[in-house]
Scaffold this motif. Sequence first.
Motif, PDB file in Angstrom:
ATOM      1  N   PRO A 260     -42.024   7.028  49.434  1.00 55.62           N
ATOM      2  CA  PRO A 260     -40.629   6.685  49.673  1.00 55.62           C
ATOM      3  C   PRO A 260     -40.205   5.505  49.377  1.00 55.62           C
ATOM      4  O   PRO A 260     -41.003   4.507  49.313  1.00 55.62           O
ATOM      5  CB  PRO A 260     -40.599   6.825  51.168  1.00 55.62           C
ATOM      6  N   ILE A 261     -39.304   5.223  48.732  1.00 52.27           N
ATOM      7  CA  ILE A 261     -38.455   4.206  48.147  1.00 52.27           C
ATOM      8  C   ILE A 261     -37.795   3.229  49.172  1.00 52.27           C
ATOM      9  O   ILE A 261     -36.862   3.731  49.970  1.00 52.27           O
ATOM     10  CB  ILE A 261     -37.460   4.306  46.965  1.00 52.27           C
ATOM     11  N   ALA A 262     -38.516   2.087  49.661  1.00 52.30           N
ATOM     12  CA  ALA A 262     -38.064   1.402  51.023  1.00 52.30           C
ATOM     13  C   ALA A 262     -36.800   0.545  50.604  1.00 52.30           C
ATOM     14  O   ALA A 262     -36.470   0.470  49.216  1.00 52.30           O
ATOM     15  CB  ALA A 262     -39.152   0.866  51.375  1.00 52.30           C
ATOM     16  N   ASP A 263     -35.948   0.206  51.382  1.00 53.22           N
ATOM     17  CA  ASP A 263     -34.941  -0.537  51.327  1.00 53.22           C
ATOM     18  C   ASP A 263     -35.203  -2.060  50.534  1.00 53.22           C
ATOM     19  O   ASP A 263     -34.514  -2.216  49.663  1.00 53.22           O
ATOM     20  CB  ASP A 263     -34.170  -0.946  52.653  1.00 53.22           C
TER      21      ASP A 263
ATOM     22  N   PRO B   6     -38.797  10.199  38.009  1.00 56.80           N
ATOM     23  CA  PRO B   6     -38.249  11.260  38.898  1.00 56.80           C
ATOM     24  C   PRO B   6     -37.318  10.307  39.890  1.00 56.80           C
ATOM     25  O   PRO B   6     -37.290   9.119  39.901  1.00 56.80           O
ATOM     26  CB  PRO B   6     -39.282  11.850  39.501  1.00 56.80           C
ATOM     27  N   PHE B   7     -36.570  11.004  40.997  1.00 57.59           N
ATOM     28  CA  PHE B   7     -35.898  10.429  41.846  1.00 57.59           C
ATOM     29  C   PHE B   7     -36.111  10.957  43.158  1.00 57.59           C
ATOM     30  O   PHE B   7     -36.393  12.138  43.343  1.00 57.59           O
ATOM     31  CB  PHE B   7     -34.522  10.286  41.585  1.00 57.59           C
TER      32      PHE B   7
ATOM     33  N   ARG C 196     -32.625   7.570  45.028  1.00 62.72           N
ATOM     34  CA  ARG C 196     -33.207   6.325  44.576  1.00 62.72           C
ATOM     35  C   ARG C 196     -34.234   6.579  43.364  1.00 62.72           C
ATOM     36  O   ARG C 196     -34.842   7.722  43.562  1.00 62.72           O
ATOM     37  CB  ARG C 196     -33.655   5.332  45.779  1.00 62.72           C
ATOM     38  N   THR C 197     -34.393   5.590  42.664  1.00 59.62           N
ATOM     39  CA  THR C 197     -35.413   5.852  41.640  1.00 59.62           C
ATOM     40  C   THR C 197     -36.250   4.602  41.212  1.00 59.62           C
ATOM     41  O   THR C 197     -35.740   3.297  41.364  1.00 59.62           O
ATOM     42  CB  THR C 197     -34.762   6.513  40.330  1.00 59.62           C
ATOM     43  N   ARG C 198     -37.451   4.669  40.847  1.00 60.63           N
ATOM     44  CA  ARG C 198     -38.359   3.658  40.658  1.00 60.63           C
ATOM     45  C   ARG C 198     -38.380   3.602  38.990  1.00 60.63           C
ATOM     46  O   ARG C 198     -38.572   4.698  38.425  1.00 60.63           O
ATOM     47  CB  ARG C 198     -39.684   3.680  41.131  1.00 60.63           C
TER      48      ARG C 198
ATOM     49  N   GLU D  59     -30.592   2.134  43.700  1.00 61.22           N
ATOM     50  CA  GLU D  59     -29.867   3.288  44.299  1.00 61.22           C
ATOM     51  C   GLU D  59     -28.822   3.655  43.602  1.00 61.22           C
ATOM     52  O   GLU D  59     -28.076   2.741  43.374  1.00 61.22           O
ATOM     53  CB  GLU D  59     -29.614   2.907  45.756  1.00 61.22           C
ATOM     54  N   TRP D  60     -28.587   4.812  43.364  1.00 57.18           N
ATOM     55  CA  TRP D  60     -27.304   5.299  42.528  1.00 57.18           C
ATOM     56  C   TRP D  60     -26.589   6.420  43.490  1.00 57.18           C
ATOM     57  O   TRP D  60     -27.003   7.233  44.375  1.00 57.18           O
ATOM     58  CB  TRP D  60     -27.838   6.248  41.141  1.00 57.18           C
ATOM     59  N   VAL D  61     -25.242   6.310  43.258  1.00 62.11           N
ATOM     60  CA  VAL D  61     -24.294   7.371  44.066  1.00 62.11           C
ATOM     61  C   VAL D  61     -23.645   8.081  42.900  1.00 62.11           C
ATOM     62  O   VAL D  61     -23.089   7.314  41.873  1.00 62.11           O
ATOM     63  CB  VAL D  61     -23.333   6.699  44.908  1.00 62.11           C
TER      64      VAL D  61
END
Length: 534
Positions: A402-405, A469-470, A502-504, A450-452
Amino acid sequence: MNDRSKTPAISRRTVVTGAGALALTACLPDVGRAQGPTQAPACTAAGGAACGKPENALIAPPERSSDPDRRRLEVAIDAVYGYYDLDGRPVALRGYDGGPRPVTLRVRAGDTLALDLANRLPMGPTPAAATAGGHGHGNGHGHHGAPADIPGMSGLNVPHGFNLTNMHVHGLHVSPKRPSDYVLLTVEPGRTEHYSYAIPPNHPCGLNFYHAHHHGSVALQVASGMAGALIVEGKVDAIKEIAACKDVVMLLQSLPVDERGQLEDYRTLDVGTQVYINGQRNPSICMKRGEVQRWRLVNATHDRFLTLKLREHGFTALGYDGNPLERTEPADTIFLAPGNRAEVLVKATDKPGLYPLDGGSNFGVAYGTIGTVSVTEEQCAMKLYEGPLVSYADDFDGHLKPIADDEIVTGRRVGFGQIGTLPSWTWTIDGKPFAADEKGFTAKLDTAEEWVLTNQTNDPHPFHIHINPFQVLEASGLPVPVPAGRWLDTITIPPHGHVRLRTRYRDFDGPFVFHCHTLAHEDQGMMRLITVEA
């Protein structure tokens, strides 16, 4: 290329304007030419009789697997016209290697996929360009087939160059640079492009696919069948109960044709709402009573939004979009937008009979029965596996953690829309159509964002991003809910809705694209560049 332009009709689904119907009738051999040898039906002899006519039993695509010693798969794929029978009628359609079932490629993390794509589609004279009024005047713009500008649209974003192609490995986490997954190049007729994809040792196991991705010709080529399954095998495949299952690849395809059995013009993309499986209409999927099969489902259509439901059966999900789940999940229905994939287990009922696989009804289109499971009298008691699959914390070198804050370095708000008015509008991202020379977005390697995503139109838009991936944080208004935390590479933004994710950016720098996977929208401008900088 022998492209002669026609003006396509306007429809809600394709919304094609100006030039873009490039006919190739003059250079096609007789459509009625016989198809070459096909594979034997997938059903066993014991179950074949109960599945109806043998030719209606689901036919599996051929397969090629990497050499376990060399850790390498070498494959040559020809982009060529195929001449075969489709639902009882002769057709001539662009495809891979001459048939409706492109080869399934199987690799493992750490392998190299060496893929030679030969463009053996015809080359002809410079195409004529059509005006917005629909009359060709012979003022083409070079052998790439780019049509004349139309008010409100640029030539790049008018569908064109239907015999120009390239290759995209959809879902693979590999370099976006040449000779890997670089989709901004053109493979012209008569040329061969030598691709080499180095698959990282930490790559997740799962179902991906490969397909044509030359901007301007993507929708027409993929709708014709230029897409095949690409499987990265790994930890999930080694689970004993899953390994015991019959592995069934299902390519869900559009394959629309006109009265001549051809797809040479964008108007034909709107012919019908049929969905074929492996080049067959409503094939019989044979199962014994109590048998468990592993289905690998690829939505390789250009614009079909499918909600799959199998009468009196459920699904046990293993993964989506090439990313395994940590544990199996029960599912009554599976939603697949164009570009989505799902891997599921299906356990046949103990009651022999015919069970329709329905494509559902989404965004105003009903698809009806796309396949039929035929449960035979013969019994095959198998255990349905339910339990752990992988660990996001321990497997894949943290690729799916999981992508953390505290990883987020920036946020973006990205709007999917359209500009202009009928009959001359184009699809946009942030108010702009695709431009090959734009700088686009930039991001830094080894960061996360982070994208909206917002949808300002009346049409759904399946967002797809290449290479990474996201992780979905929020998605509402979809036919089947997507839980927070799900890893995908394609997700639908519903009309006037939004998605948060969110994506890395891991491992690879370079330029790549994100776009709408309703492929007529992509061809008409709904694509942007993003460059990851080291």
